[in-house]
Design a protein around this motif. Structure first.
Motif, short mmCIF file in Angstrom:
data_model
loop_
_atom_site.label_atom_id
_atom_site.label_comp_id
_atom_site.label_asym_id
_atom_site.label_seq_id
_atom_site.Cartn_x
_atom_site.Cartn_y
_atom_site.Cartn_z
N SER A 28 0.92 -0.76 -0.04
CA SER A 28 0.07 -0.02 0.19
C SER A 28 0.84 1.29 0.23
CB SER A 28 -0.39 -0.10 1.31
OG SER A 28 -1.76 1.32 1.34
N LEU A 29 2.17 1.09 0.62
CA LEU A 29 3.28 2.38 0.81
C LEU A 29 3.82 2.69 -0.68
CD1 LEU A 29 4.96 2.09 4.23
CD2 LEU A 29 3.01 3.52 3.63
N THR A 30 3.91 1.12 -0.96
CA THR A 30 4.61 1.84 -2.37
C THR A 30 3.44 1.90 -3.23
OG1 THR A 30 5.66 -0.43 -2.03
CG2 THR A 30 5.77 0.18 -4.65
N ARG A 31 2.58 1.97 -3.29
CA ARG A 31 1.78 1.89 -4.36
C ARG A 31 1.36 4.05 -4.31
NH1 ARG A 31 -1.32 -3.07 -3.97
NH2 ARG A 31 -2.78 -1.50 -2.12
N GLY A 32 1.27 4.18 -2.81
CA GLY A 32 0.74 5.46 -2.77
C GLY A 32 2.02 6.47 -3.16
N GLY A 33 3.45 6.39 -2.50
CA GLY A 33 4.24 6.66 -3.20
C GLY A 33 4.59 6.45 -4.78
N GLY A 34 4.27 5.16 -5.60
CA GLY A 34 4.09 5.70 -7.05
C GLY A 34 2.64 7.12 -7.42
N LEU A 35 2.22 6.84 -6.87
CA LEU A 35 0.94 7.90 -7.55
C LEU A 35 1.27 9.64 -7.26
CD1 LEU A 35 -2.32 6.31 -5.84
CD2 LEU A 35 -1.95 6.53 -7.78
N PHE A 36 2.50 9.61 -6.17
CA PHE A 36 2.87 11.05 -5.96
C PHE A 36 3.59 10.93 -7.29
CE2 PHE A 36 1.39 10.63 -1.53
CZ PHE A 36 0.43 12.11 -1.44
N VAL A 37 4.71 10.03 -7.67
CA VAL A 37 5.79 10.12 -8.33
C VAL A 37 5.17 10.09 -10.18
CG1 VAL A 37 7.74 9.28 -9.39
CG2 VAL A 37 7.59 9.02 -6.86
N LEU A 38 4.01 9.42 -10.46
CA LEU A 38 3.61 9.16 -11.59
C LEU A 38 3.66 10.78 -12.35
CD1 LEU A 38 2.70 7.09 -13.34
CD2 LEU A 38 0.55 7.39 -12.00
N PRO A 39 3.02 11.60 -11.69
CA PRO A 39 2.86 13.21 -12.24
C PRO A 39 4.00 13.68 -13.25
CG PRO A 39 1.22 13.45 -10.57
CD PRO A 39 2.22 11.70 -10.03
N PHE A 40 5.17 13.06 -12.61
CA PHE A 40 6.75 14.08 -12.51
C PHE A 40 6.92 12.78 -13.89
CE2 PHE A 40 10.70 12.43 -12.53
CZ PHE A 40 11.33 13.66 -12.81
N LEU A 41 6.55 11.42 -13.60
CA LEU A 41 7.27 10.31 -14.65
C LEU A 41 6.08 10.67 -15.62
CD1 LEU A 41 7.37 7.55 -12.14
CD2 LEU A 41 9.12 8.97 -13.09
N VAL A 42 5.38 11.39 -15.83
CA VAL A 42 4.34 11.25 -17.10
C VAL A 42 4.86 12.10 -17.53
CG1 VAL A 42 2.16 11.89 -18.06
CG2 VAL A 42 2.58 10.06 -16.54
N ILE A 43 5.14 13.75 -17.20
CA ILE A 43 5.66 14.93 -18.10
C ILE A 43 7.68 14.38 -18.06
CG2 ILE A 43 6.30 16.98 -17.44
CD1 ILE A 43 4.29 17.58 -15.04
N PHE A 44 8.01 14.05 -17.31
CA PHE A 44 9.07 13.28 -18.22
C PHE A 44 9.51 12.73 -18.83
CE2 PHE A 44 13.01 10.98 -17.76
CZ PHE A 44 14.07 11.46 -17.56
N ALA A 45 8.05 11.51 -19.23
CA ALA A 45 9.14 11.29 -20.49
C ALA A 45 8.05 11.77 -21.67
CB ALA A 45 7.74 9.51 -20.00
N LEU A 46 7.08 12.31 -21.21
CA LEU A 46 6.24 13.36 -22.59
C LEU A 46 6.96 14.38 -22.85
CD1 LEU A 46 3.91 13.55 -24.02
CD2 LEU A 46 3.17 14.90 -22.49
N PHE A 47 8.03 15.42 -22.37
CA PHE A 47 8.89 16.18 -22.78
C PHE A 47 10.08 16.19 -23.20
CE2 PHE A 47 4.60 17.91 -20.81
CZ PHE A 47 4.36 18.36 -22.50
N LEU A 48 10.79 14.60 -22.12
CA LEU A 48 12.11 14.71 -22.49
C LEU A 48 11.69 13.25 -22.88
CD1 LEU A 48 14.64 16.13 -21.81
CD2 LEU A 48 15.00 14.30 -19.99
N VAL A 49 12.11 12.20 -22.73
CA VAL A 49 12.52 10.46 -23.61
C VAL A 49 11.85 11.02 -24.87
CG1 VAL A 49 12.09 8.46 -22.96
CG2 VAL A 49 12.25 9.98 -20.39
N TRP A 50 10.44 10.71 -24.46
CA TRP A 50 10.38 10.73 -25.68
C TRP A 50 10.70 12.21 -27.44
CZ3 TRP A 50 8.40 7.85 -29.44
CH2 TRP A 50 7.03 8.36 -30.41
N PRO A 51 11.04 12.48 -26.75
CA PRO A 51 11.34 13.94 -28.25
C PRO A 51 12.96 13.42 -27.90
CG PRO A 51 10.89 15.08 -26.26
CD PRO A 51 10.87 13.54 -26.03
N VAL A 52 13.82 12.81 -26.73
CA VAL A 52 15.18 12.29 -27.10
C VAL A 52 14.68 11.05 -28.05
CG1 VAL A 52 17.38 10.71 -26.51
CG2 VAL A 52 16.11 12.91 -25.16
#
Length: 311
Positions: A28-52
């Motif tokens: 449960s704690l792991t899932r909660g932490g993942g939810l907090f990190v998810l917005p950053f990961l989405v933005i990071f993948a969308l605007f950095l990883v995918w363009p690269v």
């Protein structure tokens, strides 16, 4: 003297031992932490990883801004880039600009910080004057310096004429234009390095300087043997940041000279822009940009290794 509990007496209560979290609780704690990190990961993948990834794939094709289809060409763009004299001349311009701008941006910033730290009257005035240009947008900076570099009415040539010297084509002479851009860059960006050095100076302990003064060391000896060695880590930081920033120069050169005269001030990023958005060759421009990216990575690694050995 130690005392022992009498025979038959009850042992003192022991604090309860901490029990490990149940597996369900950990999940449960792991899932909660993942939810907090998810917005950053989405933005990071969308605007950095995918363009690269997209840019790397584009460099292997003949992609263009025209409406024709795109074909896979493999490493043909890279082969062409390594044989393109314009690529090498632009890289040379970038390296030359980095050399002539980084050295004064480190030394001038250090000198400014030492002057302010020495206790000059009107501290806030000096700090504002040194840092204010850094807050200006690049368009304003280039507009100011375009007027200063005017061949007829500019302040630079008026000063030379008043001293009995010949006027200089600050932006039209191939041997002078890059130096003119470097002077603009130093005036514009030195304030940031000045703040880094000033913050480092204000955090230094005064005991070493006082001890050296009691031992009879003069001001220059204390500066050379006490203050500057303590600023080694700050100098490393400033030098690394400045080299990377100078390698990526584009804005002020593009607005001020458009890479002229005769390409003498055109950096590699402007060549990428010209090829991609003027020549419509997005695939080739991507290949050139990835070659430059590899060069930046190599320079960064060499800097790290050099400064670690020096430290």
């Amino acid at each position: 003297m130690t005392t022992t509990a009498p025979a038959g007496a009850a042992a003192p209560p022991q604090p309860p031992s901490a029990k490990p979290a149940a597996p369900g609780r950990r999940r449960s704690l792991t899932r909660g932490g993942g939810l907090f990190v998810l917005p950053f990961l989405v933005i990071f993948a969308l605007f950095l990883v995918w363009p690269v990834v997209q840019g790397l794939w584009m460099s292997l094709t003949d992609a263009s801004l025209s409406l024709r289809g795109t074909e896979f060409v493999g490493f043909a763009n890279y082969t062409e880039a390594f044989g393109d004299p314009d690529v090498w001349s632009s890289l040379g311009n970038t390296a030359f600009f980095t050399l002539i701008s980084c050295v004064p941006l480190v030394l001038v910033a250090l000198g400014m910080a030492l002057l302010v730290h020495s206790g000059l009257a009107g501290q806030w005035v000096w700090r504002l004057a040194y840092f204010a240009p850094y807050l200006l947008p690049v368009t304003v900076v280039t507009l100011i310096w375009t007027w200063l570099y005017q061949p007829d009415i500019g302040l630079g040539n008026q000063l030379l004429t008043s001293l009995g010297m010949e006027p200089i084509g600050w932006l039209s002479d191939e041997s002078v234009a890059m130096w003119s851009v470097a002077a603009l860059t130093v005036w514009w960006t030195v304030g940031f390095n000045f703040l880094l050095y000033l913050a480092a100076l204000q955090s230094l302990p005064v005991t070493y300087d006082e001890a050296a003064a009691l031992d009879g060391a003069g001001a220059w000896r204390r500066l050379w043997s006490v203050t500057l060695p303590q600023l080694r880590h700050t100098t490393v930081l400033v030098a690394m940041l400045q080299v990377l920033a100078s390698l990526k120069v584009f804005d002020q050169i593009y607005i001020l000279t458009k890479g002229g005269p005769n390409g003498s001030t055109r950096p590699i990023l402007e060549y990428v822009y010209d090829v991609g958005f003027t020549g419509y060759r997005l695939g080739y421009a991507s290949a050139v940009s990835y070659i430059f990216f590899a060069i930046v990575i190599v320079v960064s690694v060499l800097q790290l290794r050099f400064f670690r050995q020096e430290g």
